[in-house]
Design a protein around this motif. Structure first.
Motif, PDB file in Angstrom:
ATOM      1  N   ASN A  87      22.456  35.326  74.987  1.00  0.00           N
ATOM      2  CA  ASN A  87      22.664  35.799  76.354  1.00  0.00           C
ATOM      3  C   ASN A  87      21.969  37.135  76.556  1.00  0.00           C
ATOM      4  O   ASN A  87      22.208  38.088  75.800  1.00  0.00           O
ATOM      5  CB  ASN A  87      24.153  35.997  76.640  1.00  0.00           C
ATOM      6  CG  ASN A  87      24.925  34.700  76.669  1.00  0.00           C
ATOM      7  OD1 ASN A  87      24.335  33.625  76.705  1.00  0.00           O
ATOM      8  ND2 ASN A  87      26.239  34.792  76.635  1.00  0.00           N
ATOM      9  N   PHE A  88      21.138  37.221  77.572  1.00  0.00           N
ATOM     10  CA  PHE A  88      20.524  38.482  77.950  1.00  0.00           C
ATOM     11  C   PHE A  88      21.442  39.182  78.943  1.00  0.00           C
ATOM     12  O   PHE A  88      22.379  38.583  79.479  1.00  0.00           O
ATOM     13  CB  PHE A  88      19.139  38.237  78.535  1.00  0.00           C
ATOM     14  CG  PHE A  88      18.107  37.915  77.483  1.00  0.00           C
ATOM     15  CD1 PHE A  88      17.174  38.871  77.098  1.00  0.00           C
ATOM     16  CD2 PHE A  88      18.085  36.685  76.847  1.00  0.00           C
ATOM     17  CE1 PHE A  88      16.249  38.605  76.111  1.00  0.00           C
ATOM     18  CE2 PHE A  88      17.158  36.399  75.851  1.00  0.00           C
ATOM     19  CZ  PHE A  88      16.237  37.370  75.482  1.00  0.00           C
ATOM     20  N   ASN A  89      21.207  40.474  79.174  1.00  0.00           N
ATOM     21  CA  ASN A  89      22.064  41.200  80.111  1.00  0.00           C
ATOM     22  C   ASN A  89      21.562  41.043  81.542  1.00  0.00           C
ATOM     23  O   ASN A  89      20.448  40.580  81.784  1.00  0.00           O
ATOM     24  CB  ASN A  89      22.170  42.676  79.715  1.00  0.00           C
ATOM     25  CG  ASN A  89      20.834  43.394  79.733  1.00  0.00           C
ATOM     26  OD1 ASN A  89      20.284  43.661  80.802  1.00  0.00           O
ATOM     27  ND2 ASN A  89      20.294  43.710  78.558  1.00  0.00           N
ATOM     28  N   SER A  90      22.397  41.424  82.480  1.00  0.00           N
ATOM     29  CA  SER A  90      22.097  41.191  83.892  1.00  0.00           C
ATOM     30  C   SER A  90      20.924  42.018  84.399  1.00  0.00           C
ATOM     31  O   SER A  90      20.404  41.751  85.480  1.00  0.00           O
ATOM     32  CB  SER A  90      23.332  41.481  84.748  1.00  0.00           C
ATOM     33  OG  SER A  90      23.724  42.830  84.618  1.00  0.00           O
ATOM     34  N   ASN A  91      20.499  43.028  83.630  1.00  0.00           N
ATOM     35  CA  ASN A  91      19.350  43.843  84.021  1.00  0.00           C
ATOM     36  C   ASN A  91      18.030  43.318  83.479  1.00  0.00           C
ATOM     37  O   ASN A  91      16.972  43.864  83.774  1.00  0.00           O
ATOM     38  CB  ASN A  91      19.539  45.289  83.555  1.00  0.00           C
ATOM     39  CG  ASN A  91      20.739  45.951  84.191  1.00  0.00           C
ATOM     40  OD1 ASN A  91      21.801  46.016  83.582  1.00  0.00           O
ATOM     41  ND2 ASN A  91      20.602  46.419  85.420  1.00  0.00           N
ATOM     42  N   GLU A 133      32.057  41.178  93.083  1.00  0.00           N
ATOM     43  CA  GLU A 133      30.796  40.518  93.401  1.00  0.00           C
ATOM     44  C   GLU A 133      30.192  39.889  92.148  1.00  0.00           C
ATOM     45  O   GLU A 133      30.479  40.311  91.024  1.00  0.00           O
ATOM     46  CB  GLU A 133      29.811  41.521  94.003  1.00  0.00           C
ATOM     47  CG  GLU A 133      29.473  42.689  93.098  1.00  0.00           C
ATOM     48  CD  GLU A 133      28.615  43.736  93.778  1.00  0.00           C
ATOM     49  OE1 GLU A 133      27.535  44.057  93.244  1.00  0.00           O
ATOM     50  OE2 GLU A 133      29.031  44.236  94.844  1.00  0.00           O
ATOM     51  N   VAL A 134      29.358  38.904  92.363  1.00  0.00           N
ATOM     52  CA  VAL A 134      28.747  38.184  91.240  1.00  0.00           C
ATOM     53  C   VAL A 134      27.651  39.021  90.594  1.00  0.00           C
ATOM     54  O   VAL A 134      26.836  39.644  91.277  1.00  0.00           O
ATOM     55  CB  VAL A 134      28.145  36.842  91.709  1.00  0.00           C
ATOM     56  CG1 VAL A 134      27.368  36.168  90.564  1.00  0.00           C
ATOM     57  CG2 VAL A 134      29.247  35.912  92.192  1.00  0.00           C
ATOM     58  N   GLU A 135      27.649  39.022  89.272  1.00  0.00           N
ATOM     59  CA  GLU A 135      26.578  39.615  88.483  1.00  0.00           C
ATOM     60  C   GLU A 135      25.984  38.472  87.655  1.00  0.00           C
ATOM     61  O   GLU A 135      26.690  37.859  86.860  1.00  0.00           O
ATOM     62  CB  GLU A 135      27.127  40.706  87.565  1.00  0.00           C
ATOM     63  CG  GLU A 135      26.089  41.300  86.637  1.00  0.00           C
ATOM     64  CD  GLU A 135      26.708  42.266  85.640  1.00  0.00           C
ATOM     65  OE1 GLU A 135      26.517  43.483  85.806  1.00  0.00           O
ATOM     66  OE2 GLU A 135      27.382  41.801  84.699  1.00  0.00           O
ATOM     67  N   THR A 136      24.731  38.185  87.858  1.00  0.00           N
ATOM     68  CA  THR A 136      24.086  37.062  87.185  1.00  0.00           C
ATOM     69  C   THR A 136      23.383  37.510  85.905  1.00  0.00           C
ATOM     70  O   THR A 136      22.685  38.521  85.902  1.00  0.00           O
ATOM     71  CB  THR A 136      23.049  36.394  88.112  1.00  0.00           C
ATOM     72  OG1 THR A 136      23.704  35.960  89.310  1.00  0.00           O
ATOM     73  CG2 THR A 136      22.417  35.188  87.426  1.00  0.00           C
ATOM     74  N   TYR A 137      23.603  36.763  84.838  1.00  0.00           N
ATOM     75  CA  TYR A 137      22.864  36.996  83.600  1.00  0.00           C
ATOM     76  C   TYR A 137      22.417  35.634  83.058  1.00  0.00           C
ATOM     77  O   TYR A 137      22.934  34.591  83.461  1.00  0.00           O
ATOM     78  CB  TYR A 137      23.701  37.766  82.567  1.00  0.00           C
ATOM     79  CG  TYR A 137      24.922  37.030  82.062  1.00  0.00           C
ATOM     80  CD1 TYR A 137      24.913  36.370  80.828  1.00  0.00           C
ATOM     81  CD2 TYR A 137      26.111  37.010  82.793  1.00  0.00           C
ATOM     82  CE1 TYR A 137      26.031  35.711  80.357  1.00  0.00           C
ATOM     83  CE2 TYR A 137      27.233  36.355  82.330  1.00  0.00           C
ATOM     84  CZ  TYR A 137      27.193  35.708  81.102  1.00  0.00           C
ATOM     85  OH  TYR A 137      28.313  35.048  80.643  1.00  0.00           O
ATOM     86  N   PHE A 138      21.440  35.645  82.164  1.00  0.00           N
ATOM     87  CA  PHE A 138      20.823  34.392  81.741  1.00  0.00           C
ATOM     88  C   PHE A 138      20.908  34.168  80.235  1.00  0.00           C
ATOM     89  O   PHE A 138      20.926  35.113  79.443  1.00  0.00           O
ATOM     90  CB  PHE A 138      19.354  34.369  82.177  1.00  0.00           C
ATOM     91  CG  PHE A 138      19.183  34.337  83.671  1.00  0.00           C
ATOM     92  CD1 PHE A 138      19.114  33.131  84.345  1.00  0.00           C
ATOM     93  CD2 PHE A 138      19.123  35.517  84.408  1.00  0.00           C
ATOM     94  CE1 PHE A 138      18.980  33.092  85.723  1.00  0.00           C
ATOM     95  CE2 PHE A 138      18.983  35.497  85.781  1.00  0.00           C
ATOM     96  CZ  PHE A 138      18.915  34.284  86.443  1.00  0.00           C
TER      97      PHE A 138
END
Length: 285
Positions: free
Chosen positions: A105-109, A273-278
C-alpha cells in the motif's frame, strides 16, 4: 540514484529524519514502528536519504515476498520535497525481482499514472470549533453521541490488554497479532507517541481505542467494544470526545479505514472526508 539498503546497513538517524520531515509523513514508516510490525524490512533510498521507500518482506517455503505488515495501512515513497510521478515510478521499478510477489500500500500523497487498486480511508480535519464540527455529523450520529452522554459514560486511560481481551471475546478477526499490538502499545505509551482510552459505565469497561500521534495526525489504530458498549454507543462517544478535545488544532483525525461500506458510512457520519490511497500488486510466475 536509488539504492537498495538492508535494514542492518541503514543510517537510522537519516532515515527517520526523512520520514519525520517528509511531505507524506506517516507514523507507520518510522524504523521503530516497522521493527515491531514487520517480519523483515529493507529500504530503497534516493540520494542522501532525500527520499525513501521501506520494503517490508517475509519468507515462506524459501520464497521471499513483499507484504503490507500488521497495523500498517500506508507506506510507499516518503520524500523531503514533492516528487514527480516519473520519479515515484522509479522506486517501483527498483523493487528487486527476487520478491516473486509484491502487495504494498502506498500513501495517499503518492500518485501514479498506471492502474492500481484504489482504497478508501476517512479523515477529519480538526481545525474548527467543535460546535461547527458537530453540525456536520449525521442526524443518527448526533443521536448516538447524545445517548452516550445521557448514559453518563466516562473516558479513562486503560490498557491495551483490556481492549485485546474484549476483542478476543466479541470479535472474530483474521490476521490479528496480540503480541505485536502489545509491543506497539508499550513503545507508543513509553515514548508518548499515542494513548489508549477506555469508555466506562459505572466503572465497567465497555471498550475503547488505541490512538497514535505523529506530526499533525491522530490515528485511530485499534478499537474493541463489548455488546453493552455497542448498545450504549460507546464508540461514537469516544470519537466525539477526541474531536472535541482537539478542536481548533492542526491535527487530522485519521479513522484508518473505510473500504468496507458499513465502516465507511460510520466514519463519514462524523463529517469525515475520503482519503484515497493505492495498492500495488505484482507477481512473477
Amino acid at each position: 540514484m536509488i539504492q537498495y539498503i538492508k535494514r542492518k546497513d541503514l543510517d537510522i538517524e537519516k532515515y527517520n529524519a526523512c520520514i519525520e520531515n517528509s511531505v507524506q509523513s506517516r507514523i507507520y514508516a518510522f524504523s521503530w514502528y516497522l521493527d515491531i510490525v514487520a517480519d523483515n524490512w529493507d529500504v530503497l533510498v534516493f540520494g542522501d536519504y532525500e527520499a525513501v521507500m521501506p520494503i517490508p518482506w517475509s519468507k515462506k517455503y524459501g520464497v521471499k515476498y513483499i507484504t503490507q505488515p500488521f497495523q500498517c495501512q500506508q507506506l510507499g515513497v516518503f520524500s523531503l520535497d514533492n516528487l514527480s510521478k516519473e520519479t515515484q515510478r522509479k522506486f517501483i521499478n527498483k523493487i528487486p525481482k527476487k520478491y516473486l510477489k509484491v502487495t504494498l500500500n502506498f500513501n495517499s500523497n503518492n500518485h501514479f499514472d498506471d492502474n492500481m487498486i484504489e482504497n478508501k480511508n476517512y479523515i477529519l480535519k480538526l481545525n474548527e470549533p467543535f460546535i461547527h464540527q458537530f453540525k456536520t455529523f449525521s442526524k443518527g450520529r448526533k443521536h448516538a453521541v447524545k445517548v452516550g452522554e445521557k448514559k453518563e459514560l466516562i473516558l479513562k486511560e486503560t490498557s491495551i490488554l483490556s481492549l485485546i481481551k474484549i476483542q478476543e471475546e466479541f470479535y472474530n478477526y483474521s490476521g490479528f497479532s496480540k503480541v505485536k499490538l502489545e509491543k506497539l502499545s508499550e513503545y507508543v505509551l513509553n515514548n508518548k507517541k499515542g494513548f489508549v482510552l477506555g469508555v466506562f459505565k459505572d466503572e465497567v469497561l465497555l471498550g475503547g481505542g488505541f490512538f497514535l500521534k505523529s506530526n499533525n495526525r491522530i490515528t485511530y489504530l485499534f478499537s474493541s467494544f463489548t455488546n453493552d458498549g455497542k448498545k450504549l454507543q460507546a464508540s461514537s462517544f469516544l470519537l466525539n470526545s477526541i474531536i472535541k478535545k482537539y478542536e481548533n488544532s492542526n491535527f487530522v483525525l485519521d479513522f484508518e479505514g473505510g473500504n468496507m461500506p458499513n465502516i465507511g458510512s460510520f466514519y463519514k457520519s462524523f463529517g469525515a472526508e475520503v482519503e484515497t490511497y493505492f495498492s500495488f500488486n505484482r507477481m512473477f510466475l
